[in-house]
Design a protein around this motif. Structure first.
Motif, mmCIF file in Angstrom:
data_model
loop_
_atom_site.group_PDB
_atom_site.id
_atom_site.type_symbol
_atom_site.label_atom_id
_atom_site.label_comp_id
_atom_site.label_asym_id
_atom_site.label_seq_id
_atom_site.Cartn_x
_atom_site.Cartn_y
_atom_site.Cartn_z
ATOM 1 N N SER A 1 0.715 -1.150 -0.025
ATOM 2 C CA SER A 1 -0.026 0.008 -0.090
ATOM 3 C C SER A 1 0.736 1.211 -0.071
ATOM 4 C CB SER A 1 -0.813 0.000 1.237
ATOM 5 O OG SER A 1 -1.874 1.112 1.195
ATOM 6 N N CYS A 2 1.864 1.375 1.020
ATOM 7 C CA CYS A 2 2.664 2.655 1.044
ATOM 8 C C CYS A 2 3.925 2.502 0.495
ATOM 9 C CB CYS A 2 2.536 3.126 2.587
ATOM 10 S SG CYS A 2 3.540 2.111 3.676
ATOM 11 N N ASN A 3 4.392 1.136 0.178
ATOM 12 C CA ASN A 3 5.619 0.926 -0.350
ATOM 13 C C ASN A 3 6.800 1.052 0.452
ATOM 14 O OD1 ASN A 3 4.871 -0.300 -2.734
ATOM 15 N ND2 ASN A 3 4.883 1.858 -3.892
ATOM 16 N N LYS A 4 6.546 1.173 1.796
ATOM 17 C CA LYS A 4 7.880 1.172 2.793
ATOM 18 C C LYS A 4 8.382 -0.130 2.795
ATOM 19 C CE LYS A 4 6.574 5.175 5.153
ATOM 20 N NZ LYS A 4 7.694 6.318 4.700
ATOM 21 N N ALA A 5 9.569 -0.193 2.946
ATOM 22 C CA ALA A 5 10.262 -1.474 3.165
ATOM 23 C C ALA A 5 10.979 -1.703 4.551
ATOM 24 C CB ALA A 5 11.497 -1.790 1.984
ATOM 25 N N PHE A 6 10.940 -2.795 5.060
ATOM 26 C CA PHE A 6 11.499 -3.120 6.358
ATOM 27 C C PHE A 6 12.128 -4.349 6.376
ATOM 28 C CE2 PHE A 6 7.187 -1.432 6.375
ATOM 29 C CZ PHE A 6 7.184 -0.221 7.291
ATOM 30 N N LYS A 7 13.348 -4.442 7.373
ATOM 31 C CA LYS A 7 14.105 -5.520 7.461
ATOM 32 C C LYS A 7 13.115 -6.649 8.220
ATOM 33 C CE LYS A 7 18.390 -3.393 8.272
ATOM 34 N NZ LYS A 7 19.795 -3.309 9.215
ATOM 35 N N VAL A 8 13.385 -8.030 7.732
ATOM 36 C CA VAL A 8 12.723 -8.952 8.260
ATOM 37 C C VAL A 8 12.804 -9.106 9.666
ATOM 38 C CG1 VAL A 8 12.680 -11.632 8.031
ATOM 39 C CG2 VAL A 8 12.819 -10.227 6.011
ATOM 40 N N GLU A 9 14.031 -8.735 10.182
ATOM 41 C CA GLU A 9 14.467 -9.005 11.606
ATOM 42 C C GLU A 9 13.377 -8.279 12.623
ATOM 43 O OE1 GLU A 9 16.789 -7.702 9.584
ATOM 44 O OE2 GLU A 9 17.790 -9.676 9.152
ATOM 45 N N THR A 10 12.827 -7.077 11.910
ATOM 46 C CA THR A 10 11.750 -6.210 12.679
ATOM 47 C C THR A 10 10.463 -6.911 13.168
ATOM 48 O OG1 THR A 10 12.649 -4.410 11.186
ATOM 49 C CG2 THR A 10 10.886 -4.088 12.620
ATOM 50 N N PHE A 11 10.270 -7.929 12.542
ATOM 51 C CA PHE A 11 8.919 -8.605 12.582
ATOM 52 C C PHE A 11 9.275 -10.159 13.029
ATOM 53 C CE2 PHE A 11 8.394 -5.268 9.493
ATOM 54 C CZ PHE A 11 7.524 -4.632 10.125
ATOM 55 N N ALA A 12 10.488 -10.585 13.411
ATOM 56 C CA ALA A 12 10.469 -11.782 13.875
ATOM 57 C C ALA A 12 9.523 -12.355 15.030
ATOM 58 C CB ALA A 12 12.046 -11.919 14.303
ATOM 59 N N GLN A 13 9.448 -11.408 15.987
ATOM 60 C CA GLN A 13 8.597 -11.703 17.007
ATOM 61 C C GLN A 13 7.096 -11.992 16.673
ATOM 62 O OE1 GLN A 13 9.333 -12.376 20.328
ATOM 63 N NE2 GLN A 13 11.573 -12.126 19.573
ATOM 64 N N GLN A 14 6.612 -11.374 15.495
ATOM 65 C CA GLN A 14 5.361 -11.308 15.068
ATOM 66 C C GLN A 14 5.060 -12.623 13.935
ATOM 67 O OE1 GLN A 14 3.793 -7.540 13.847
ATOM 68 N NE2 GLN A 14 5.502 -6.599 15.004
ATOM 69 N N MET A 15 6.096 -13.347 13.548
ATOM 70 C CA MET A 15 6.203 -14.208 12.607
ATOM 71 C C MET A 15 4.919 -14.946 12.339
ATOM 72 S SD MET A 15 9.012 -17.160 11.362
ATOM 73 C CE MET A 15 10.330 -15.877 11.555
ATOM 74 N N ASP A 16 4.188 -14.984 11.365
ATOM 75 C CA ASP A 16 3.119 -15.805 11.005
ATOM 76 C C ASP A 16 3.492 -17.001 10.091
ATOM 77 O OD1 ASP A 16 3.449 -14.905 8.628
ATOM 78 O OD2 ASP A 16 1.448 -13.786 8.409
ATOM 79 N N ASP A 17 2.339 -17.902 9.903
ATOM 80 C CA ASP A 17 2.799 -19.217 9.306
ATOM 81 C C ASP A 17 3.291 -18.843 7.812
ATOM 82 O OD1 ASP A 17 1.966 -20.651 11.329
ATOM 83 O OD2 ASP A 17 0.061 -20.901 10.584
ATOM 84 N N VAL A 18 2.556 -17.806 7.294
ATOM 85 C CA VAL A 18 3.089 -17.714 5.903
ATOM 86 C C VAL A 18 4.648 -17.170 5.801
ATOM 87 C CG1 VAL A 18 2.740 -15.756 3.874
ATOM 88 C CG2 VAL A 18 0.919 -16.707 4.942
ATOM 89 N N MET A 19 5.096 -16.299 6.741
ATOM 90 C CA MET A 19 6.607 -15.736 6.662
ATOM 91 C C MET A 19 7.415 -16.805 7.100
ATOM 92 S SD MET A 19 7.688 -12.635 9.043
ATOM 93 C CE MET A 19 9.451 -12.295 9.360
ATOM 94 N N GLU A 20 7.078 -17.776 7.790
ATOM 95 C CA GLU A 20 7.594 -18.920 8.454
ATOM 96 C C GLU A 20 7.903 -19.758 7.318
ATOM 97 O OE1 GLU A 20 8.253 -22.472 11.886
ATOM 98 O OE2 GLU A 20 6.331 -21.205 11.834
ATOM 99 N N GLU A 21 6.663 -20.372 6.444
ATOM 100 C CA GLU A 21 6.895 -21.063 5.416
ATOM 101 C C GLU A 21 7.713 -20.364 4.143
ATOM 102 O OE1 GLU A 21 6.137 -24.452 2.844
ATOM 103 O OE2 GLU A 21 5.562 -23.956 4.964
ATOM 104 N N PHE A 22 7.706 -19.235 3.988
ATOM 105 C CA PHE A 22 8.506 -18.515 2.958
ATOM 106 C C PHE A 22 9.779 -18.765 3.238
ATOM 107 C CE2 PHE A 22 10.273 -14.734 0.931
ATOM 108 C CZ PHE A 22 9.912 -14.882 -0.429
ATOM 109 N N LEU A 23 10.279 -18.224 4.695
ATOM 110 C CA LEU A 23 11.731 -18.370 5.062
ATOM 111 C C LEU A 23 12.271 -19.638 4.860
ATOM 112 C CD1 LEU A 23 11.387 -15.974 7.823
ATOM 113 C CD2 LEU A 23 12.512 -15.302 5.623
ATOM 114 N N SER A 24 11.352 -20.696 5.238
ATOM 115 C CA SER A 24 12.115 -22.033 5.282
ATOM 116 C C SER A 24 12.233 -22.645 3.884
ATOM 117 C CB SER A 24 11.201 -23.148 5.976
ATOM 118 O OG SER A 24 9.598 -23.265 5.133
ATOM 119 N N SER A 25 11.794 -21.965 2.839
ATOM 120 C CA SER A 25 12.126 -22.483 1.468
ATOM 121 C C SER A 25 13.280 -21.764 0.860
ATOM 122 C CB SER A 25 10.680 -22.201 0.804
ATOM 123 O OG SER A 25 10.515 -20.808 0.378
ATOM 124 N N LEU A 26 13.905 -20.890 1.805
ATOM 125 C CA LEU A 26 14.998 -20.249 1.146
ATOM 126 C C LEU A 26 16.406 -21.030 1.423
ATOM 127 C CD1 LEU A 26 14.129 -16.513 2.159
ATOM 128 C CD2 LEU A 26 13.680 -17.563 0.013
#
Length: 68
Positions: free
Chosen positions: A38-63
């Motif tokens: 929506s606003c195109n702001k970018a953030f480091k993944v580490e910023t949201f580590a405590q809020q990790m959801d299933d989608v983020m976890e699955e995405f990171l596990s495939s890297l």
């Protein structure tokens, strides 16, 4: 290079701290980051580590990660 096959981005349930829209997790060849579609702001993944959801976890596990 079979380990590079996978999605380039995914929509998470984590909300943007600036506008409240859901964040996408995205990857380039060398980087992974969170970005608001929506606003195109970018953030480091580490910023949201405590809020990790299933989608983020699955995405990171495939890297691929070179741990040597």
């Amino acid at each position: 290079m079979a380990y590079l096959i996978g999605p380039r981005h995914a929509r998470t349930t984590i909300l943007c701290p600036h506008c409240g829209a859901p964040l996408d997790i995205r990857r380039t060849c060398w980087d992974v980051f969170m970005q608001c579609s929506s606003c195109n702001k970018a953030f480091k993944v580490e910023t949201f580590a405590q809020q990790m959801d299933d989608v983020m976890e699955e995405f990171l596990s495939s890297l691929y990660a070179d741990r040597t």
